[in-house]
Design an enzyme around this catalytic site. Structure first.
Site, PDB file in Angstrom:
ATOM      1  N   LYS A 158       0.881  -1.180   0.000  1.00  0.00           N
ATOM      2  CA  LYS A 158       0.000   0.000   0.000  1.00  0.00           C
ATOM      3  C   LYS A 158       0.910   1.219   0.000  1.00  0.00           C
ATOM      4  CE  LYS A 158      -1.854   3.038   1.934  1.00  0.00           C
ATOM      5  NZ  LYS A 158      -1.590   4.442   1.571  1.00  0.00           N
ATOM      6  N   GLU A 182       9.801   1.954  10.707  1.00  0.00           N
ATOM      7  CA  GLU A 182      10.839   2.971  10.481  1.00  0.00           C
ATOM      8  C   GLU A 182      10.123   4.310  10.507  1.00  0.00           C
ATOM      9  OE1 GLU A 182      13.593   0.186   7.614  1.00  0.00           O
ATOM     10  OE2 GLU A 182      13.159   2.242   7.001  1.00  0.00           O
ATOM     11  N   CYS A 207      14.049  10.959   6.450  1.00  0.00           N
ATOM     12  CA  CYS A 207      13.986  10.592   7.868  1.00  0.00           C
ATOM     13  C   CYS A 207      15.337  10.742   8.548  1.00  0.00           C
ATOM     14  CB  CYS A 207      13.496   9.159   7.997  1.00  0.00           C
ATOM     15  SG  CYS A 207      14.507   8.005   7.063  1.00  0.00           S
ATOM     16  N   GLU A 230       9.578  17.172  14.311  1.00  0.00           N
ATOM     17  CA  GLU A 230      10.116  16.823  12.996  1.00  0.00           C
ATOM     18  C   GLU A 230       9.436  17.722  11.951  1.00  0.00           C
ATOM     19  OE1 GLU A 230       8.905  13.143  11.017  1.00  0.00           O
ATOM     20  OE2 GLU A 230      10.997  12.755  10.484  1.00  0.00           O
TER      21      GLU A 230
HETATM   22  P1  NAD Z   1       2.511   8.808   7.106  1.00  0.00           P
HETATM   23  O1  NAD Z   1       2.681   8.096   8.393  1.00  0.00           O
HETATM   24  O2  NAD Z   1       1.531   9.914   7.041  1.00  0.00           O
HETATM   25  O3  NAD Z   1       2.081   7.794   5.945  1.00  0.00           O
HETATM   26  C1  NAD Z   1       2.869   6.666   5.621  1.00  0.00           C
HETATM   27  C2  NAD Z   1       1.983   5.595   5.040  1.00  0.00           C
HETATM   28  O4  NAD Z   1       1.075   5.158   6.033  1.00  0.00           O
HETATM   29  C3  NAD Z   1       1.125   6.056   3.847  1.00  0.00           C
HETATM   30  O5  NAD Z   1       1.075   5.017   2.900  1.00  0.00           O
HETATM   31  C4  NAD Z   1      -0.238   6.254   4.491  1.00  0.00           C
HETATM   32  O6  NAD Z   1      -1.313   6.111   3.595  1.00  0.00           O
HETATM   33  C5  NAD Z   1      -0.251   5.149   5.522  1.00  0.00           C
HETATM   34  N1  NAD Z   1      -1.177   5.339   6.636  1.00  0.00           N
HETATM   35  C6  NAD Z   1      -1.610   6.496   7.183  1.00  0.00           C
HETATM   36  N2  NAD Z   1      -2.468   6.241   8.181  1.00  0.00           N
HETATM   37  C7  NAD Z   1      -2.586   4.886   8.281  1.00  0.00           C
HETATM   38  C8  NAD Z   1      -3.329   4.008   9.110  1.00  0.00           C
HETATM   39  N3  NAD Z   1      -4.137   4.452  10.079  1.00  0.00           N
HETATM   40  N4  NAD Z   1      -3.199   2.677   8.924  1.00  0.00           N
HETATM   41  C9  NAD Z   1      -2.383   2.173   7.966  1.00  0.00           C
HETATM   42  N5  NAD Z   1      -1.675   2.972   7.136  1.00  0.00           N
HETATM   43  C10 NAD Z   1      -1.763   4.315   7.290  1.00  0.00           C
HETATM   44  O7  NAD Z   1       3.970   9.287   6.699  1.00  0.00           O
HETATM   45  P2  NAD Z   1       4.385  10.198   5.446  1.00  0.00           P
HETATM   46  O8  NAD Z   1       3.960  11.596   5.755  1.00  0.00           O
HETATM   47  O9  NAD Z   1       3.934   9.552   4.188  1.00  0.00           O
HETATM   48  O10 NAD Z   1       5.985  10.065   5.489  1.00  0.00           O
HETATM   49  C11 NAD Z   1       6.820  10.888   6.227  1.00  0.00           C
HETATM   50  C12 NAD Z   1       7.246  10.253   7.533  1.00  0.00           C
HETATM   51  O11 NAD Z   1       7.929   9.019   7.288  1.00  0.00           O
HETATM   52  C13 NAD Z   1       8.220  11.097   8.320  1.00  0.00           C
HETATM   53  O12 NAD Z   1       7.879  11.092   9.679  1.00  0.00           O
HETATM   54  C14 NAD Z   1       9.557  10.383   8.107  1.00  0.00           C
HETATM   55  O13 NAD Z   1      10.525  10.627   9.104  1.00  0.00           O
HETATM   56  C15 NAD Z   1       9.120   8.982   8.078  1.00  0.00           C
HETATM   57  N6  NAD Z   1      10.129   8.140   7.414  1.00  0.00           N
HETATM   58  C16 NAD Z   1      10.927   7.324   8.185  1.00  0.00           C
HETATM   59  C17 NAD Z   1      11.934   6.557   7.589  1.00  0.00           C
HETATM   60  C18 NAD Z   1      12.850   5.696   8.434  1.00  0.00           C
HETATM   61  O14 NAD Z   1      13.563   4.902   7.855  1.00  0.00           O
HETATM   62  N7  NAD Z   1      12.856   5.820   9.748  1.00  0.00           N
HETATM   63  C19 NAD Z   1      12.123   6.609   6.217  1.00  0.00           C
HETATM   64  C20 NAD Z   1      11.305   7.451   5.458  1.00  0.00           C
HETATM   65  C21 NAD Z   1      10.298   8.200   6.084  1.00  0.00           C
END
Ligand code: NAD
Length: 503
Positions: free
Chosen positions: A191, A266, A300, A397
């Site tokens: 997804k 992550e 991230c 962040e």
């Molecule tokens: P997000 O958490 O908003 O969304 C990530 C994914 O989760 C999307 O596909 C979204 O549709 C899905 N999602 C949202 N709500 C959900 C739910 N209730 N149940 C299941 N899935 C759900 O994150 P984002 O804004 O897309 O990405 C940015 C974030 O990702 C930042 O906080 C960044 O630090 C983090 N990130 C971490 C790493 C790492 O390796 N630690 C790497 C890349 C990004």
């Protein structure tokens, strides 16, 4: 023709195929619209134009995908390792062959600059090659002999897994999760993030073309609250590999509780780059700038907090301001561009809200702090100076090209400030004092630390965070700890004495 117009022409050609039907799901080897028929638009952050409609999957689509992954699991698990390895290598080759298309589409969909994205596509291929090499040893275990038993362990894939990815560098991150899952013998339902669906579709097509059996890789587009949620709650899905925000991770944990999901997270970061006055300051400056302003700061592992020793702070900050003001913000398909637009209006509003928060907190906006142009979600790379660790800009962040500089007097204060955050993903330390580097890194609360270096990923090493930055590790054999179960089997070596009850 300039390089930009040339790239735009090529992009137009690559996007043409998405225009008639938009992006659809891929379930059990079939391209399908959402069961409900709903769609949403994916929009380019460059000019806010609609790229194409995308199938908005929901509970029914996730159920079909999870059932397909479940049905495909036994045959994929039992396929000889050498054959599975060949398929993963073929995926890597096809990614390499379509690297330009992937890079251009990703830039247009996410706003990331081409100079970084062309490498990200190839890193995706490298992830498949790396894990292809591990397929043949994935099931290996140990021999733990005891006086009476030959105890052996073996590893078995956990089953169908859900992979939920974010919008930042979506292609590379998807490969990073999916390649080890397939190498372990798991089947997947992916997804991708709703803001950046283009390259996930290309990747699923590549896998199909590479000969992956139907149902091994299923793609369902949609929003977190419906498709994402349904995936985390589905009983056929044994584990969820998630990359995204910490608060979403927390929701996923709750959603997955009823079906006892194994989770690998992550999550976010507020990573420090700590510069001591004995460091090579020119290299530290290059690395600090690269680690926060490359990839639009939507990264991230970005070094979003600069901790600089007060003895060198004036000089270091002056050089930093000059460099930050020179960073080229522009069209992501222009090879000269260093920073493109932020992913989406929602995220743009979040990032720019910190410009006022910084001033209200009493920090100085030393560079940037404004929008660029009136179309697209471009911002000037921004530097806040005079910050203290208790400020919002030092704690939250921001996830954009925004750096918060905090001064420290000595090592003890640097350590206290570096660890003073809910996150613990990465840290970067600049010093030429070896003993201090050892002492300091030993006490830092972070999953990954680099000394006198920017973040240089080496695939065999563990990748992941502590505190609110994650659960579990990726990379090398660590990926298999998540995607596989350990199984122990004890073989009696002879007729040892068995306690006799009721004899
Ligand atoms: P997000 O958490 O908003 O969304 C990530 C994914 O989760 C999307 O596909 C979204 O549709 C899905 N999602 C949202 N709500 C959900 C739910 N209730 N149940 C299941 N899935 C759900 O994150 P984002 O804004 O897309 O990405 C940015 C974030 O990702 C930042 O906080 C960044 O630090 C983090 N990130 C971490 C790493 C790492 O390796 N630690 C790497 C890349 C990004």
């Amino acid at each position: 023709m300039t390089a930009l117009t040339d790239n735009l022409t090529k992009l137009d050609g690559y996007l043409a195929r998405f225009r008639p039907h938009g992006i659809q799901n891929l379930i059990a080897g079939e391209t399908r619209p959402a069961a409900s028929g709903s769609v949403f638009d994916t929009v380019s952050p460059v000019d806010e134009s609609v790229i194409c409609p995308v199938a908005r999957g929901g509970v029914e689509d996730i159920d079909a995908a999870a059932q397909a992954a479940k049905a495909a699991f036994p045959a994929w698990r039992d396929m000889p390792a050498a054959e599975r390895k060949k398929i993963l290598i073929r995926i890597a080759e096809l990614i390499e062959a379509r690297a330009e298309e992937i890079a251009l589409c990703e830039c247009w969909d996410t706003g990331q600059a081409l100079r970084f994205m062309s490498k990200a596509a190839l890193r995706g291929a490298a992830n498949f090659r790396f894990f292809a090499d591990k397929v043949t040893s994935a099931r290996d275990g140990q021999n733990l002999r005891s006086p009476t038993l030959m105890n052996v362990t073996t590893r078995v894939p956990i089953g169908p897994v859900g992979v939920i990815t974010p919008w930042n560098t979506p292609f590379m991150l998807s490969t990073w999760k999916i390649a080890p899952a397939l190498a372990a013998g798991c089947t997947i339902v992916h997804k991708p993030a709703e803001f950046s669906p283009l390259t996930a579709r290309i990747l699923a097509e590549i896998a199909h073309e590479a000969g992956l059996p139907d149902g091994v890789w299923n793609l369902v587009n949609g929003f977190g609250e419906d498709a994402g949620r349904a995936l985390t709650e589905h009983p056929a899905i044994k584990a969820i590999a998630f990359v995204g925000e910490s608060r979403t991770g927390s929701m996923i944990m709750k959603q997955g509780a009823d079906t006892l999901k194994r989770v690998h997270f992550e999550l976010g970061g507020k990573n420090p780059v700590v510069v001591f006055d004995d460091a090579d300051l020119d290299r530290a400056l290059d690395a600090a700038i690269f680690m926060i302003y490359s990839l639009n700061g939507e990264r991230c592992t970005s070094s979003s907090r600069l901790l600089v020793q007060d003895t060198i702070a004036d000089e270091f900050e002056a050089k930093l301001i000059e460099r930050v003001n020179n960073i080229r913000v522009g069209h992501p398909l222009d090879p000269e561009t260093e920073i493109g637009p932020l992913i989406h209006k929602v995220h743009f509003d979040k990032v720019t809200s910190y410009f006022d928060i910084a001033k209200q907190d009493g920090a100085t906006v030393a560079a940037g702090g404004c929008r660029v142009g009136e179309e697209g979600w471009f911002v000037r790379p921004t530097l806040f100076t005079g910050a203290s660790t208790d400020m919002t800009i030092a704690q939250e962040e921001i996830f954009g090209p925004v750096l918060t500089a905090i001064r420290f007097a000595d090592e003890a204060e640097a350590l206290q400030v570096a660890n003073d955050t809910e996150y613990g993903l990465t840290a970067y330390v600049w010093t030429n004092d070896l003993t201090r580097a050892l002492r300091f890194t030993d006490a830092l609360e972070a999953g990954m630390i680099w000394v006198n270096s920017e973040n240089v990923r080496h695939l065999p090493t563990p990748f992941g965070g502590v505190k609110a930055s994650g659960i579990g590790r990726d990379g090398g054999d660590w990926s298999f700890e998540f995607y596989m179960e350990q199984k122990h089997i004890g073989f009696a070596l002879g007729q040892h004495k068995i306690p006799r009850l009721g004899a």
